[in-house]
Design a protein around this motif. Sequence first.
Motif: not given
Length: 177
Positions: A2-9
């Motif tokens: 599971i990968r978390l994607v941040t708003a910056g990314r």
Amino acid sequence: MIRLVTAGRLRRLREDADQAHTDARTVQEQANAAWSQHVRELYAVTDRAERAEAAASEVGAILARAMEQLSATEQELLLKAIEIRRLRTELESEPAGGSTLTVLLHHGEPHTIYATREDAHADTATHGMPADHAWQRCDERPAAAFTWRCEAFIYNAASKGFRRAQMPAPWPVEGAA
């Protein structure tokens, strides 16, 4: 995983995608411009080739006509050279003793000189005398009394000249015989 994607990314991914779209549009415009330039050059080269082909065809036709004219002129010059050679030979050869010429007289005046009497008679037919005219020996009248008269001249080797074949009868001078 599971990968978390941040708003910056996500923002960076969106900026990278927008930059990739911009780069792709720029490359596509460059490719279109290059293609358009290539097509224009192709049309220009094709047009020049067609014009060169037309000019070559025209030059070929002009050359063919010039060659025909040259051939005709060469033939004419050859014939004239042969005639000149024949005339020079004839001019350089001396007449044989006793050879004759015929002078065609028109009203007593010399008109034309012929190699034979028959040629002189044939020429009078072109001047209105009947072709089947019976030529007779001329009497003692003066040459001016005849419309057409043929006089024969014989080559005299001693004098290197021609003299009359028949001398006219002497006319009495003031009653003398």
